[in-house]
Write a protein that holds these residues in place. Sequence first.
Motif, PDB file in Angstrom:
ATOM      1  N   LEU A  96      -6.681  -4.912   3.980  1.00  0.00           N
ATOM      2  CA  LEU A  96      -6.210  -4.211   2.783  1.00  0.00           C
ATOM      3  C   LEU A  96      -5.483  -2.918   3.143  1.00  0.00           C
ATOM      4  O   LEU A  96      -4.386  -2.642   2.631  1.00  0.00           O
ATOM      5  N   ALA A 102      -1.542  -2.384   2.803  1.00  0.00           N
ATOM      6  CA  ALA A 102      -1.040  -1.324   1.919  1.00  0.00           C
ATOM      7  C   ALA A 102      -0.060  -0.425   2.671  1.00  0.00           C
ATOM      8  O   ALA A 102       1.000  -0.051   2.138  1.00  0.00           O
ATOM      9  N   GLY A 156       3.614  -0.803   1.722  1.00  0.00           N
ATOM     10  CA  GLY A 156       3.935   0.436   1.018  1.00  0.00           C
ATOM     11  C   GLY A 156       5.129   1.142   1.642  1.00  0.00           C
ATOM     12  O   GLY A 156       5.962   1.721   0.941  1.00  0.00           O
ATOM     13  N   TRP A 203       5.372  -2.829  -3.458  1.00  0.00           N
ATOM     14  CA  TRP A 203       4.103  -2.578  -4.129  1.00  0.00           C
ATOM     15  C   TRP A 203       3.541  -3.825  -4.799  1.00  0.00           C
ATOM     16  O   TRP A 203       2.336  -3.953  -4.974  1.00  0.00           O
ATOM     17  N   VAL A 214       1.375  -5.389  -2.268  1.00  0.00           N
ATOM     18  CA  VAL A 214       0.098  -4.682  -2.153  1.00  0.00           C
ATOM     19  C   VAL A 214      -0.831  -5.101  -3.292  1.00  0.00           C
ATOM     20  O   VAL A 214      -2.019  -5.370  -3.092  1.00  0.00           O
ATOM     21  N   ARG A 215      -0.262  -5.167  -4.499  1.00  0.00           N
ATOM     22  CA  ARG A 215      -1.092  -5.539  -5.657  1.00  0.00           C
ATOM     23  C   ARG A 215      -1.603  -6.976  -5.526  1.00  0.00           C
ATOM     24  O   ARG A 215      -2.747  -7.271  -5.858  1.00  0.00           O
ATOM     25  N   ALA A 236      -4.407  -7.007  -2.978  1.00  0.00           N
ATOM     26  CA  ALA A 236      -5.602  -6.374  -3.538  1.00  0.00           C
ATOM     27  C   ALA A 236      -6.242  -7.250  -4.607  1.00  0.00           C
ATOM     28  O   ALA A 236      -7.475  -7.349  -4.687  1.00  0.00           O
TER      29      ALA A 236
END
Lengths: 665, 157
Positions: free
Chosen positions: A298, A302, A306, A311, A314-315, A318
Motif C-alpha cells: 500500500l 501510494a 502518487g 490517484w 492508489v484508490r 486501497a
Amino acid sequence: MTATLLAGLGVAWTLGVLLVAAVWPRSRMLAADGAVILPLGLGVGLGATSVLFFVASLVVRQPVAIAALGEAVAIAGLTWWLWRRRAVEDTSGTRRDASSTTGWVAWVVGSILAQAGVVAAVVARRAWAAEPWGAWDGWAIWNMRARFIARAGTAWTDALRFTELGWSHLDYPLLVPASVARAWAWGGGESAAAAGLVSVSFGAATVALLVAVVARLRGVLVAGIGGLVLLGTPFFVTFSANEHADIPLGFFVLATMALVALSGREPASRGWTVLAGVTAGLAAWTKNEGVMFAVIVLAGGAVAAGRRGEWRTVRALAAGAAAALVPVGYFKLALAPGNDLVSGTLAARLAQLVSPERHAEIAAALWRDGGGFGEWRVLPFVAMALALATPGARRLVGRERAVAWLLALTLAGYYAVYLITPWDLASHLASSLPRLLVQLWPGAVLWWCLLAGTAVDGAKGGARPPGGLGAGGAHAADQAGPEVRPHPQTSGDILAAPSGWKLSRGFAAAVCAANAAVALAGGWWFARQLAPGEEAAARVAGGAVSVVAGEGWFGRERHGRNTWRWSPGRGELKLHVEARRGMARAGLGFALRSITARTVAVTLDGREVWRGEAGPKQTPVVIPDVALRPGISTLVFASEAPPVREAADPGARALGFAVYDLRVE
Amino acid sequence: METGPAKWWRRDSVRRACGGAGLVALAGLSGWNVVDTVGRVPVPPLVASVGEPDAVVAMERRLGRLRFTLERRGLRGPIGYVGDRPGTGVLDGPQTVADFFQAQFVLVPVVLDLSVERREWAVANLRAASPLTRVPAGFAVVEDFGGGVFLLRKAAP
C-alpha cells in the motif's frame, strides 16, 4: 476424503474464480485469461470463504450453514453480474493475447512440467502421510486454532484470552485455520486429509499461477522453466503439504506481485490493481508477515503511483486491500492479544538496530539459509544467473519493476524485525528464516522469469528489446497482442519454431507417446518403492499386504536388483493384512538358498504352507492363493539342520538359509 | 574501443549461447532436484499398522477416550495438566514438552494449565512416572484410561 469435502473446496474455488473474473479488466477475454484466473481464483476463493466462515463462527455455533448460504448468494450474484456484463459488452474488441501456443516449445516444456508436477504431487502426498497433522507449527498453531473454531462454537474466541495458550501465537491471523475448519465442516469430520488438502491447494495454485502469469508476460519457455525451478525446490514441495501458513502467504505475495506486473499492461483498467490490493490484504489475513507485506504494497503503491499523479490507481489498490483487511482489523483489534514481537518496551529494542553483532549474525544467517533454504541437491543460482546473459534479458518494463521493489522491501522488513526481536536472535533465525525465504521464493522466481525473458505483448512504459528468450519468433508473434508484434527475423528466441513451421500431428503423437512412456515408467518406479522396514508389499485380492521382518534374521543384503536375508535356522516374517471384507487372498513368491542342502518348512500362523529342499543354488518358490485374515499373521521359515559358518573366521555368521526377493502377488 | 573478452562478450551469439545454456542447465538441474526429492520423503507403508505412527497421531489415539470423557462431562476452558515432571518442569524435557503440546492439540477446546493447583480438574499424561508420585496433593483419580492417562479432580476439602 469425502465428496462433500471436495465439494466445499469446489465451492470456494468457484467463488474465487467469479470474484476474480468480476473485477478482471473488461478489455480482456476471460476465457483467454483462464490460466491466470483459475489458480488466482483458488487462493482468493479460499481467502474469501475463510472470511465468511470466520464471521459466521462469531455468531452461530454451527457456522457452515450460514457461511454456505453466504457463499451461495455470492456465487449467484457474481454469476448474474458476469452474465449481465457479458451480455452488454461488445467482445469483438477484447484483447486475446493468450499464452496458449501450438509451438513445439509449449509441448516439450509442458510435458516436462507436467511430469515434474506429478512427481511433486507424489512427494507432497508422501510428506503429508509422514506427518498427517503437519510439522510442529502445523498442528501446534494452525490446526489447533482450526480445532478451537470447529469444536468450541462461538466461544472459540475465549481461547484467545487464555495466557496458558500464549505459546501458540494467538495473534496469528486466521485464513488457514478458518479454511481448515470450514473444510472439516463440509467434510463432516476433523480429517487430517482436509487440512492437507487446503495446504497442498495453495502449493499447486502457486506453481500454476507462476507458470500462467509468466507465460502471459514472457512466453511458455521461461514460464515452464520457472515452474520447474519452483517444483525443483524440495523444501517448497515438501512444505506445501506441511499445513503451515508460509506457502499460502507465498501464494498471496506472488499473486500481488504478478497482478502489479500485469497491471502495467492495462493502466487504464483498475481491475488488476484492485485484485492486487485484495491479495495483499489476504496476505495480511494469512500471517503476520503478510501484514507487513500489505503495508509495503500500500505504501509503495501510494508513493509510486502518487508521484505520477495516478490517484485512481492508489484508490483502486486501497479499495481492494480494504475489503480484505476488514477481518484482519477486527481480529487484531477486537479479538487477538498483542503480538509478542511488538509488545513491551520497544524503545529498548530500537537500540538493537545499531548493534553490529546483530547485523553480522543476521547477515551470516541470510548467507547460510539463502543458499540452503530450498534444500536443493544442486543449487540453481548459477544457471539462473547464466540465463540472464541473453541479449534483451534483464529488462523490466512498466510496473514489473515493482516486483523487485516489493521483494527488496519485504526482505528489508524481515531484516528489521530480526534486528529488534525480543527473542534470542540465533534461535529466532534458525526457527524462522528458511520459512520466510520460502514465502518470498515464488515471487523471486517470478522476478527472475521477468528478467530472463522479454515481454510478449504490449507492456506500457518500456521499450521492447529485440531479442530475449521465450518471446520471439513466430511463437511470440502468436502470443502478441495488437500493440507489439516482434518480427521473426529480429527475434532472438533460440528455441522458437521457425516462421511458418507447423506442428505436425506426428510430433504431437510422439510427445504424447513419450509422456505416456515416462508416466508408465514413473508409475512402475513409484509402485515398487517400499516403506522403511517393509520387505514386500502389494495390493491383493480383497485388501493389501505389507511384510516386515520379525525375529531370526540377519540384516538385509542387496546386490543389484536382488535383496535377501539370511537366517540362522528360524526366521519370522510379519504379514500386516488389511482386508476390505473377510479374508484377503495373496500369493507369496521368493527364492531359497543355503550353503549346504537342507529342508526348509514354511508355516503361516502354525499351519504348514510349503516344505521343500534348499541348496547352494536358488530354489524358486511360489505359494499360491494364501488366505490371510485381517491383522498380523506370522510366516515362519524353519530348518532342522544346523547352521553353517559362512567363513572360517570365528566371528563369521552361522547361516541356515536365505530368503531372496520376497514378493506378494 | 573495446577489445578482448569485453568485445567477445558483447557478441549476441555468445550471450545467446550462454543464456540458452543457462536455461537448459536450469531445466536439467531442476528436473534432477525434483527426482531427488523423491528419495528424501519416506514411502508410506501400504498397511497402516506397519511402522511407527506419527507422534501426533499416536497422541490422538492415546488420549482419544479422555477427550470424549472431557466432552461428555462438558469440561471447557483451563484444566490442570500433570506430566512426568512436576509443574513447569514439563517444559524442560523434549519428550515431556512434546507430550504437553500434543495433548493440548488433542484435547481442544480444553486449555491445559501447568499450574494444577489453580484448577478443579486435571489430566495426567504419564509415560514413566507413577501416578502415586505425580498426582498432586488434594486430587483424586476420577477415571483411569490406561497407559498412564488419568482424569483427576480436586477432592472436596
